[in-house]
Each structure stands twice: as structure tokens, then as C-alpha cells.
Design an enzyme around this catalytic site. Sequence first.
Site, PDB file in Angstrom:
ATOM      1  N   LYS A  22      95.189  67.499  40.424  1.00 26.88           N
ATOM      2  CA  LYS A  22      96.451  67.335  40.195  1.00 26.88           C
ATOM      3  C   LYS A  22      96.944  66.086  39.215  1.00 26.88           C
ATOM      4  CE  LYS A  22      99.466  64.781  43.484  1.00 26.88           C
ATOM      5  NZ  LYS A  22     100.184  64.037  42.707  1.00 26.88           N
ATOM      6  N   ASN A  23      96.062  64.855  39.404  1.00 23.35           N
ATOM      7  CA  ASN A  23      96.514  63.863  38.881  1.00 23.35           C
ATOM      8  C   ASN A  23      96.087  63.985  37.349  1.00 23.35           C
ATOM      9  OD1 ASN A  23      97.998  62.766  40.906  1.00 23.35           O
ATOM     10  ND2 ASN A  23      96.065  61.559  41.842  1.00 23.35           N
ATOM     11  N   CYS A 116     106.731  61.430  46.333  1.00 21.01           N
ATOM     12  CA  CYS A 116     106.567  61.180  47.735  1.00 21.01           C
ATOM     13  C   CYS A 116     107.028  59.825  48.057  1.00 21.01           C
ATOM     14  CB  CYS A 116     104.811  61.326  47.922  1.00 21.01           C
ATOM     15  SG  CYS A 116     104.380  63.049  48.270  1.00 21.01           S
ATOM     16  N   ARG A 121     108.234  52.473  44.180  1.00 27.53           N
ATOM     17  CA  ARG A 121     107.464  52.817  43.054  1.00 27.53           C
ATOM     18  C   ARG A 121     108.418  52.370  41.783  1.00 27.53           C
ATOM     19  NH1 ARG A 121     105.096  58.709  44.520  1.00 27.53           N
ATOM     20  NH2 ARG A 121     103.361  58.232  43.261  1.00 27.53           N
ATOM     21  N   ASP A 304      95.104  57.117  47.449  1.00 27.43           N
ATOM     22  CA  ASP A 304      95.441  58.791  47.724  1.00 27.43           C
ATOM     23  C   ASP A 304      94.314  59.044  49.079  1.00 27.43           C
ATOM     24  OD1 ASP A 304      97.287  59.253  46.046  1.00 27.43           O
ATOM     25  OD2 ASP A 304      96.051  60.125  44.751  1.00 27.43           O
ATOM     26  N   ARG A 396     102.190  70.378  47.146  1.00 25.96           N
ATOM     27  CA  ARG A 396     102.177  69.576  46.182  1.00 25.96           C
ATOM     28  C   ARG A 396     101.028  69.362  45.402  1.00 25.96           C
ATOM     29  NH1 ARG A 396     106.635  65.037  46.444  1.00 25.96           N
ATOM     30  NH2 ARG A 396     106.006  65.120  44.250  1.00 25.96           N
TER      31      ARG A 396
HETATM   32  C1  UD1 Z   1      99.010  55.617  41.849  1.00 29.57           C
HETATM   33  C2  UD1 Z   1      97.654  55.490  42.036  1.00 29.57           C
HETATM   34  C3  UD1 Z   1      97.247  56.726  41.331  1.00 29.57           C
HETATM   35  C4  UD1 Z   1      97.558  57.898  42.465  1.00 29.57           C
HETATM   36  C5  UD1 Z   1      99.265  57.924  42.420  1.00 29.57           C
HETATM   37  C6  UD1 Z   1      99.730  58.938  43.287  1.00 29.57           C
HETATM   38  C7  UD1 Z   1      96.654  53.206  41.275  1.00 29.57           C
HETATM   39  C8  UD1 Z   1      96.238  52.213  40.570  1.00 29.57           C
HETATM   40  N1  UD1 Z   1      97.316  54.306  41.056  1.00 29.57           N
HETATM   41  O1  UD1 Z   1      99.648  56.029  40.628  1.00 29.57           O
HETATM   42  O2  UD1 Z   1      95.720  56.625  41.588  1.00 29.57           O
HETATM   43  O3  UD1 Z   1      97.091  59.195  42.098  1.00 29.57           O
HETATM   44  O4  UD1 Z   1      99.570  56.521  42.914  1.00 29.57           O
HETATM   45  O5  UD1 Z   1      99.410  58.455  44.836  1.00 29.57           O
HETATM   46  O6  UD1 Z   1      95.955  53.629  42.537  1.00 29.57           O
HETATM   47  N2  UD1 Z   1     103.925  49.450  39.670  1.00 29.57           N
HETATM   48  C9  UD1 Z   1     104.831  48.709  39.305  1.00 29.57           C
HETATM   49  N3  UD1 Z   1     105.597  48.934  38.346  1.00 29.57           N
HETATM   50  C10 UD1 Z   1     105.535  49.930  37.440  1.00 29.57           C
HETATM   51  C11 UD1 Z   1     104.378  50.980  37.664  1.00 29.57           C
HETATM   52  C12 UD1 Z   1     103.330  50.628  38.790  1.00 29.57           C
HETATM   53  O7  UD1 Z   1     105.059  47.870  39.830  1.00 29.57           O
HETATM   54  O8  UD1 Z   1     106.084  50.214  36.210  1.00 29.57           O
HETATM   55  C13 UD1 Z   1     103.084  49.491  40.794  1.00 29.57           C
HETATM   56  C14 UD1 Z   1     103.277  50.248  42.019  1.00 29.57           C
HETATM   57  O9  UD1 Z   1     104.192  49.962  42.926  1.00 29.57           O
HETATM   58  C15 UD1 Z   1     102.049  50.286  42.531  1.00 29.57           C
HETATM   59  C16 UD1 Z   1     100.859  49.814  41.551  1.00 29.57           C
HETATM   60  O10 UD1 Z   1     101.702  49.476  40.459  1.00 29.57           O
HETATM   61  O11 UD1 Z   1     101.827  49.236  43.367  1.00 29.57           O
HETATM   62  C17 UD1 Z   1     100.079  51.081  40.974  1.00 29.57           C
HETATM   63  O12 UD1 Z   1     100.833  51.976  40.216  1.00 29.57           O
HETATM   64  P1  UD1 Z   1     100.770  53.157  39.316  1.00 29.57           P
HETATM   65  O13 UD1 Z   1      99.240  53.240  38.966  1.00 29.57           O
HETATM   66  O14 UD1 Z   1     101.418  53.169  38.181  1.00 29.57           O
HETATM   67  O15 UD1 Z   1     101.093  54.163  40.409  1.00 29.57           O
HETATM   68  P2  UD1 Z   1     101.057  55.730  40.087  1.00 29.57           P
HETATM   69  O16 UD1 Z   1     100.771  56.210  38.818  1.00 29.57           O
HETATM   70  O17 UD1 Z   1     101.960  56.376  40.926  1.00 29.57           O
END
Ligand code: UD1
Length: 424
Positions: A22-23, A116, A121, A304, A396
Site C-alpha cells: 500500500k505505502n 486514519c 498528522r 504500522d 484500506r
Molecule cells: C508514517 C510512517 C510511515 C507509515 C505511515 C502510515 C514513519 C517515519 N512514517 O508516514 O512509515 O507507513 O505513517 O502509518 O514512520 N510530521 C510533521 N509534519 C509533517 C509531516 C510529518 O510533524 O509535515 C510528523 C508526523 O506527525 C509524525 C512524523 O512526522 O510524527 C512522521 O511523519 P511522516 O513520515 O510524514 O508520516 P506519514 O507519511 O504519514
Amino acid sequence: MKILKVTGGNALSGGIDIQGSKNAVLPVLAASLLTEEKVRIYHCPRISDVADMLSIMEYVGCKCAWHKDCLELQAACLNNDAICGALTRNLRASILFLGALLARKQEVRLAYPGGCKIGARPIDIHLDALARLGVALSDENGEICAKGKLHPGHVNLKFPSVGATENLLLAAALSEGTVHISDAAREPEIVALCEFLTLMGAEITGAGSREIEIHGKKRLHGTEYTIPADRIVAGTYALAALACGGNLQLHGPAAPDLAGQYPVIAKAGAHMFFRRNTWHVEASGHPKSVGLIQTGPFPAFPTDMQSPMLAAMLRSEGCTSIADTIYPERFGIVGELRKMGADVSRDGTVARICGTKQLHAAALCAGELRGAAGLVIAGLQSEGETVISGVSYIERGYEDICRDLQQVGADIRMEETGAVLSKA
Ligand code: UD1
């Protein structure tokens, strides 16, 4: 409304072909908008996040057609650069259209992404990075408006965000000059996106490291790509075997993609090895506690996998704690597990689980994708029939969790009921 019925007690034995990731597929889909030419994506998982992504792509003018597990896409002409909340609210990955449409049209208007409920986020890292490379950004009536061509330059991410790294790569792929990303995310899904963009004609160095450099091209061309196996789905099934006992052969995942989770599952007592892209997992059904697990950016233990791991330790010897440093609020599963008699509690950003001898069946409600997978693992270990609602969350990310688990001996089935629950 769909529900899952799971009766515990069976050991799991046999082979499962692991679906496409998925990712990995979601950013690859967004990247398909970067060319007017045809793109074919093989081993594409049939999950609702992909369907939601395709709805947005069709809305902006991309032709999308399935041929078995191959998705054929062509974004010859994009006629819409404004994407409303009705399309983005189900899906966190909708934020990736910011980079992709900016690259292709130099202008995009996008409602904030949904997805989710696993805690805050934010998208400030995405927006700061684009702004530093010359993109004009504003918020108009709750929508992100972005305009301009990306300049060459160097951005240092304050955290190795997966989504922000992907958005930058997408935005930079059609820009002139070189964009250097420092403290980039190193997840296997970033490597997959870079492989795909390279096949389209972009020049990228450093994928999988903290320093990525991308030399954008005026035009990118069509290509074909096979989505790698889903490391989180594979990990979910490995944990099901750890919890229930048995002998599984998980076909497809690449060993290096499992860094972070593999050593933890091994420490919990599973005997495991790899042979020719098959992950062999053998377990007695009596996991051992593993002390403290901390989630973190790859190659640390994945956020995850946190809820499935919690569920796999319900009948372990001793106590295990899990701290989620990525999404500290992602412990919605704790209250549900307690309904089954589990000894699990939460203290701030840490969940603690101490094994109990027996779990009883209960009516459980899933609140997010990986939490839902955790509830399935819990149901597989408990006495009696556990009923899980909130099945749309599982859909999902898991193509057919019943098919996969039935194939290895689990007693699990999906049913339609007449009841309608309002979605949170
Ligand atoms: C994250 C996971 C990813 C997982 C996905 C869904 C990590 C590093 N990333 O990706 O492996 O597949 O969730 O569960 O484990 N953040 C900010 N500002 C931003 C973007 C992110 O503060 O603009 C923070 C988020 O709140 C979080 C961290 O950075 O604490 C990781 O974010 P990011 O890797 O961007 O999250 P996803 O892309 O959702």
C-alpha cells in the site's frame, strides 16, 4: 455493514503470496500523473486506498483501467487542478497530489488530507520544503493553494517525513535543475518511488539514504513497474503465527525491507529465516516478552506494526512495553483488547502489555487500519467467536485478509449484517 467473525485456537500453517505494498503503490500512483504517456503498474493491491486514489486521478483527467492485478494509467491531458475535501478526506496520501500536480501544472488547489485517526498528522514539513524551493503557498477557505515552478536548491527536513520526502521528489521530478534533500526518509517505499521515477526518466542518487539528489527532466515518459510486496502485511501475518503458533511461508517480501520488525519478532520467540524471497516463520504460540519496543523512522520498528505487535503479545510470558515515537496517540486498540480480558494499559505515550493465559471473545470495533489488523490477531488467539466491526479500515490496506488467513487454517470470515453504524 460488514463484520469479521474470528474464532481463535487454530495454529497457522502454509503459504501466503503477499500482496503489493500500500505505502509503495500510493506515491507511485501520484507519480503516474507526471507523464502524458501510458504507465502500467503490476502487482497493484486491490485495496480501498487505491480505489480512493484512483477516484482523484480520474477526477483530474487520468484514464485508469484494471487488467487483473495490472493497472493501466494515462494522464494525457489533465483538466482539473482543484481537488475538494469530498475526495481527500478519506485518504492521507491525497497530499501527494500537491507535489505531482504542482510539477505537472505549476498550480494546484487541494483540500487538506484525511486518513486514519492516529493522532495529529501535520503537513508543515511538506509545505515548508516546497516554500523554500520557491513555491507560493496560501490557505484559501481551508484549501491549500500552491503555485509556481520549483527552483533548484537544498532542503534540510527537520524530521525524515515519508510523505514530505515523497512530495518533494514528485514536485522536483519535472523541475529544471537539481534538488538536494537532506535528512530524507529512508523507508523502502521511498526507494520504490525513486525506482519508478528513474524508470520514467528522472535522475536520482541516494535513494534509501539520508541524502537524496534529484535532477528533474522537462518531460518524463511512460513505463512499467511492479509494486514490491507489502512489508507490513507480511509482518502482520508473521505476528499472527507468533501469537497462534504454526509454520508460515510468506512469499514476496525482501529481507532488507523487514529491518526493524524482523529482530523484534525473532526476540519474541519465532524461528525465522529467508530463502529466495520467502520469509519462513515457525512459532510455538507462546511468545516471550521483549522488554521495550520503540517505533521510529526506518530502519527502526515501524509505527504500522505497533498495534499488531501489541496484539501478538497478549498471551506472552512476561511484560512488554511499546513506545510509539512517530504517532504517540496511536493506541486506540488498548481499550478494545481489554474487553477480551487482556492485561494491557497505557501510560502516556507508552502501552504496556503483560501476557494472560486466556482471552475471551468479545464484540470489538476497529478505529484505524493497523489497529484493525491487531484486533484480528487478538481474535485468532481467543476462545469463542470475536466479532469485529469497522471492517472498512482493514479494507484500506489488506486486499483480502480472510482469504489469506483461511488459506493457512484460520477460522475467519466476513459477513454482511443489516445494521448500519455511523462512521466516526
Ligand atoms: C508514517 C510512517 C510511515 C507509515 C505511515 C502510515 C514513519 C517515519 N512514517 O508516514 O512509515 O507507513 O505513517 O502509518 O514512520 N510530521 C510533521 N509534519 C509533517 C509531516 C510529518 O510533524 O509535515 C510528523 C508526523 O506527525 C509524525 C512524523 O512526522 O510524527 C512522521 O511523519 P511522516 O513520515 O510524514 O508520516 P506519514 O507519511 O504519514
